[in-house]
Motif scaffolding. Structure first.
Motif, PDB file in Angstrom:
ATOM      1  N   GLU A  55      -2.035  12.983 -34.836  1.00  0.00           N
ATOM      2  CA  GLU A  55      -2.650  11.793 -34.254  1.00  0.00           C
ATOM      3  C   GLU A  55      -3.393  12.153 -32.980  1.00  0.00           C
ATOM      4  O   GLU A  55      -3.038  13.085 -32.273  1.00  0.00           O
ATOM      5  N   HIS A  56      -4.435  11.356 -32.690  1.00  0.00           N
ATOM      6  CA  HIS A  56      -5.144  11.423 -31.410  1.00  0.00           C
ATOM      7  C   HIS A  56      -4.534  10.387 -30.478  1.00  0.00           C
ATOM      8  O   HIS A  56      -4.411   9.216 -30.848  1.00  0.00           O
ATOM      9  N   LEU A  57      -4.204  10.793 -29.251  1.00  0.00           N
ATOM     10  CA  LEU A  57      -3.682   9.875 -28.243  1.00  0.00           C
ATOM     11  C   LEU A  57      -4.648   9.851 -27.066  1.00  0.00           C
ATOM     12  O   LEU A  57      -5.035  10.901 -26.555  1.00  0.00           O
ATOM     13  N   CYS A  58      -5.035   8.664 -26.627  1.00  0.00           N
ATOM     14  CA  CYS A  58      -5.907   8.553 -25.465  1.00  0.00           C
ATOM     15  C   CYS A  58      -5.114   8.959 -24.228  1.00  0.00           C
ATOM     16  O   CYS A  58      -3.964   8.542 -24.039  1.00  0.00           O
ATOM     17  N   LEU A  59      -5.732   9.774 -23.396  1.00  0.00           N
ATOM     18  CA  LEU A  59      -5.085  10.224 -22.161  1.00  0.00           C
ATOM     19  C   LEU A  59      -4.987   9.069 -21.168  1.00  0.00           C
ATOM     20  O   LEU A  59      -5.859   8.193 -21.136  1.00  0.00           O
ATOM     21  N   PRO A  60      -3.936   9.049 -20.340  1.00  0.00           N
ATOM     22  CA  PRO A  60      -3.769   7.945 -19.396  1.00  0.00           C
ATOM     23  C   PRO A  60      -4.900   7.921 -18.377  1.00  0.00           C
ATOM     24  O   PRO A  60      -5.438   8.959 -17.998  1.00  0.00           O
ATOM     25  N   GLY A  61      -5.273   6.718 -17.964  1.00  0.00           N
ATOM     26  CA  GLY A  61      -6.313   6.559 -16.966  1.00  0.00           C
ATOM     27  C   GLY A  61      -7.688   6.301 -17.555  1.00  0.00           C
ATOM     28  O   GLY A  61      -8.661   6.151 -16.818  1.00  0.00           O
ATOM     29  N   TYR A  62      -7.795   6.244 -18.874  1.00  0.00           N
ATOM     30  CA  TYR A  62      -9.066   5.999 -19.541  1.00  0.00           C
ATOM     31  C   TYR A  62      -8.959   4.706 -20.351  1.00  0.00           C
ATOM     32  O   TYR A  62      -7.962   4.471 -21.020  1.00  0.00           O
ATOM     33  N   ASP A  63      -9.996   3.887 -20.308  1.00  0.00           N
ATOM     34  CA  ASP A  63      -9.977   2.582 -20.962  1.00  0.00           C
ATOM     35  C   ASP A  63     -10.362   2.623 -22.425  1.00  0.00           C
ATOM     36  O   ASP A  63      -9.920   1.818 -23.207  1.00  0.00           O
ATOM     37  N   LYS A  64     -11.220   3.529 -22.810  1.00  0.00           N
ATOM     38  CA  LYS A  64     -11.749   3.563 -24.173  1.00  0.00           C
ATOM     39  C   LYS A  64     -10.864   4.422 -25.064  1.00  0.00           C
ATOM     40  O   LYS A  64      -9.658   4.444 -24.921  1.00  0.00           O
TER      41      LYS A  64
END
Length: 147
Positions: A55-64
């Motif tokens: 899975e791809h996980l969005c890194l913290p601190g980014y909205d998109k």
């Protein structure tokens, strides 16, 4: 166009590592799971009968939905020794509100500490707290906070 897209970690157990990064380091799911195989993947990786899940996980601190941490497992995973001063990719760094409490979460979730937690002041007056640790599979992470 040029933009940074993702960093990939190959896990022994992708689901366990995904849970670690979501629970401890506030990465979030963006709904991009993978279950990949096929002749194109064999050619790309140079591995016969390659099979990747993760899975791809969005890194913290980014909205998109980017940049992401891409956590994958192959059916067969090679093991290697990871050290802080090994050439190549060394660590992933996360700025956190409280290094000490985040380090405790890392330890409670199967990670380990490397070296000591350090508090320092720079010449410009900024203060920082740093710690190196490993996630639950031994990948090195840096925790930092600034004031």
């Amino acid at each position: 166009m040029f933009r940074y897209v993702h960093t990939n970690i190959i896990a022994k157990d992708a689901q366990k590592l995904i849970k670690f990064y979501k629970g401890v380091l506030k990465c979030r799911s963006i709904g991009e799971t993978r279950d990949l195989r096929g002749e194109w993947l064999d050619r790309l990786t140079g591995i016969s009968n390659a099979h990747i899940v993760g899975e791809h996980l969005c890194l913290p601190g980014y909205d998109k939905d980017h940049p992401t941490l891409e956590i994958f497992s192959y059916d067969t995973v090679e093991n290697s020794c990871k050290t802080i001063n090994k050439s190549g990719m060394a660590h992933l760094a996360f700025e956190v509100d409280d290094v000490e409490s985040t380090l405790q979460l890392v330890l409670q979730n199967g990670g380990n500490q490397i070296g000591e937690l350090v508090k320092t002041e720079f010449a410009d007056g900024r203060k920082a707290v740093f710690a190196y640790a490993t996630d639950c599979e031994g990948n090195i992470i840096e925790l930092q906070s600034w004031s």
